[in-house]
Write a protein that holds these residues in place. Structure first.
Motif, PDB file in Angstrom:
ATOM      1  N   LEU A 181     -63.462   7.921 -11.945  1.00  0.00           N
ATOM      2  CA  LEU A 181     -63.506   7.622 -10.554  1.00  0.00           C
ATOM      3  C   LEU A 181     -63.231   8.713  -9.859  1.00  0.00           C
ATOM      4  CD1 LEU A 181     -61.204   4.372 -11.491  1.00  0.00           C
ATOM      5  CD2 LEU A 181     -63.558   4.744 -11.746  1.00  0.00           C
ATOM      6  N   GLY A 182     -64.160   9.050  -8.893  1.00  0.00           N
ATOM      7  CA  GLY A 182     -64.124  10.307  -7.860  1.00  0.00           C
ATOM      8  C   GLY A 182     -64.892  11.075  -8.272  1.00  0.00           C
ATOM      9  N   LEU A 188     -52.929   5.173  -2.942  1.00  0.00           N
ATOM     10  CA  LEU A 188     -54.317   4.970  -3.410  1.00  0.00           C
ATOM     11  C   LEU A 188     -54.261   4.947  -5.025  1.00  0.00           C
ATOM     12  CD1 LEU A 188     -57.345   5.286  -2.428  1.00  0.00           C
ATOM     13  CD2 LEU A 188     -57.292   7.629  -2.641  1.00  0.00           C
ATOM     14  N   LYS A 189     -53.768   5.946  -5.819  1.00  0.00           N
ATOM     15  CA  LYS A 189     -53.989   5.900  -7.208  1.00  0.00           C
ATOM     16  C   LYS A 189     -53.421   4.939  -7.786  1.00  0.00           C
ATOM     17  CE  LYS A 189     -54.183  11.195  -7.308  1.00  0.00           C
ATOM     18  NZ  LYS A 189     -55.322  11.746  -8.229  1.00  0.00           N
ATOM     19  N   ASN A 190     -52.083   4.469  -7.355  1.00  0.00           N
ATOM     20  CA  ASN A 190     -51.254   3.425  -7.833  1.00  0.00           C
ATOM     21  C   ASN A 190     -51.971   1.959  -7.556  1.00  0.00           C
ATOM     22  OD1 ASN A 190     -48.566   1.194  -6.860  1.00  0.00           O
ATOM     23  ND2 ASN A 190     -48.693   2.177  -8.913  1.00  0.00           N
ATOM     24  N   GLY A 191     -52.514   2.048  -6.172  1.00  0.00           N
ATOM     25  CA  GLY A 191     -53.387   0.678  -6.235  1.00  0.00           C
ATOM     26  C   GLY A 191     -54.440   0.526  -6.840  1.00  0.00           C
ATOM     27  N   LEU A 192     -55.152   1.566  -7.169  1.00  0.00           N
ATOM     28  CA  LEU A 192     -56.369   1.652  -8.115  1.00  0.00           C
ATOM     29  C   LEU A 192     -56.037   1.223  -9.437  1.00  0.00           C
ATOM     30  CD1 LEU A 192     -58.853   4.473  -8.095  1.00  0.00           C
ATOM     31  CD2 LEU A 192     -57.684   3.877 -10.121  1.00  0.00           C
ATOM     32  N   PHE A 193     -55.043   1.707 -10.182  1.00  0.00           N
ATOM     33  CA  PHE A 193     -54.468   1.474 -11.602  1.00  0.00           C
ATOM     34  C   PHE A 193     -54.167  -0.209 -11.673  1.00  0.00           C
ATOM     35  CE2 PHE A 193     -54.403   6.211 -12.191  1.00  0.00           C
ATOM     36  CZ  PHE A 193     -55.459   6.042 -13.150  1.00  0.00           C
ATOM     37  N   PHE A 220     -48.472   5.062 -12.405  1.00  0.00           N
ATOM     38  CA  PHE A 220     -48.719   4.057 -12.944  1.00  0.00           C
ATOM     39  C   PHE A 220     -47.790   2.913 -12.778  1.00  0.00           C
ATOM     40  CE2 PHE A 220     -50.618   7.337 -15.724  1.00  0.00           C
ATOM     41  CZ  PHE A 220     -51.788   7.069 -15.677  1.00  0.00           C
ATOM     42  N   ALA A 221     -47.071   2.828 -11.671  1.00  0.00           N
ATOM     43  CA  ALA A 221     -45.747   1.686 -11.502  1.00  0.00           C
ATOM     44  C   ALA A 221     -46.600   0.403 -11.359  1.00  0.00           C
ATOM     45  CB  ALA A 221     -44.988   2.114 -10.351  1.00  0.00           C
TER      46      ALA A 221
END
Ligand code: CAA
Length: 289
Positions: free
Chosen positions: A15-16, A103-108, A134-135
């Protein structure tokens, strides 16, 4: 570019499609995985694919790669702008989106409900807390940091970062895959800047401070490390390669997290970023590119 080790990660979603994402997609495809490269616009995805094509073609021109190998690698890469679609069949998802925690947390969080339960989720973050990235993600045992280095196809290191929740099975599978990618893995505990960025950024910031206060020219500061310490590239040139904006964001984050004055970003660096002098990607940094 072929191997005999069994590949647990036969299907990988990256992703990216920026510098890092494209490089990661390339090395995964070189290892034999089918890769889906995703970004938010068709233009970004196309640019990523062009970057991979160019690198492989240079390899052919240099006699490092055959035309058949180039074509086989490219044939294993498909592209899309559909993030959930890219991940549905994946055994491994590697995220290389901009360094923004939300952005990263929302994506995971979104993806952990979409992917198969045994799909490993990996982040290429170079410094952010993986516990925070990863929360709230379903299945924290399958979550891990896979920190690659630029230029991805040439750099031997893969820094694996474990959180308190990362399972041993995940570490084992990703360690085996790192070797399949031709990388040497190191295992680091989730802590600000891990092993690589914490040391690398510290050196880079001090070099900028020295340049700012007129200790020596950029070329001579770099030569001190290249010729005196055997580094492949000096810290100012490397800052240009990585991007001043990228390194500034890491420095600000580490300054806050580690509460260490060594990570205070120099004024010159802030000014250069504000002026758009970002290094290689903008054509001007400590050097003209
Ligand atoms: N295909 C196949 N092989 C290629 C290739 C291509 N397109 N391009 C280069 N190569 C090969 C070359 O043929 C050469 O192979 P040999 O050693 O067998 O001759 C090798 O790769 C090195 O290439 P070059 O000789 O062209 O270039 P170089 O010796 O100047 O090395 C470099 C280039 C590897 C980038 C080196 O300068 C280097 O290591 N620089 C430091 C990079 C670094 O520190 N990166 C980390 C940045 S920090 C980061 O990424 C973390 C983050 O989170 C931001």
């Amino acid at each position: 570019m072929t191997n005999t080790i069994p590949n647990t990660f036969s299907t990988v979603a990256v992703l990216g499609a920026g510098t890092m994402g494209a490089g990661i997609a390339q090395v995964c495809a070189q290892a034999g995985s089918s890769v889906v490269l995703q970004d938010i616009t068709a233009e970004f995805v196309q640019k990523g694919l062009e970057r991979i094509r160019d690198f492989l073609q240079k390899g052919v021109d240099k006699g490092k790669t055959t035309a058949e190998q180039r074509d086989a690698v490219l044939a294993r890469i498909t592209t899309t702008t559909d993030r959930a679609g890219a991940c549905r069949q994946a055994r491994l998802v590697i995220e290389a989106v901009p360094e923004k925690l939300e952005l990263k947390n929302g994506l995971f969080r979104e993806l952990s409900a979409v992917v198969s339960p045994d799909c490993v989720l990996a982040s290429n973050t170079s410094s952010l807390s993986l516990a925070k990235v990863f929360a709230g993600v379903q299945g924290p045992a399958r979550c891990i940091g896979m920190h690659f280095f630029n230029p991805v196809p040439l750099m031997a290191l893969l820094e694996l970062v474990r959180t308190a929740a990362t399972g041993q099975a995940t570490i084992d599978a990703v360690t085996a895959y790192a070797r399949l990618l031709g990388k040497e893995p190191i295992l680091v505990v989730d802590s600000p800047g891990f092993a690589s960025s914490r040391l690398g950024v510290c050196l880079g910031l001090e070099a900028i401070r020295m340049f700012e206060s007129g200790v020596a020219s950029a070329e001579d500061i770099d030569k001190a490390m290249v010729l005196g310490y055997g580094h492949p590239m000096g810290p100012l040139k490397l800052t240009d390669l990585v991007g001043l904006d990228v390194r500034l964001a890491i420095a600000d984050y580490l300054r806050k997290e580690l509460d260490h004055p060594g990570f205070q970003a120099p004024e010159l660096m802030r000014r250069m970023v504000a002026e758009g002098k970002l290094g290689k990607k903008s054509g001007q940094g400590f050097y003209r590119w």
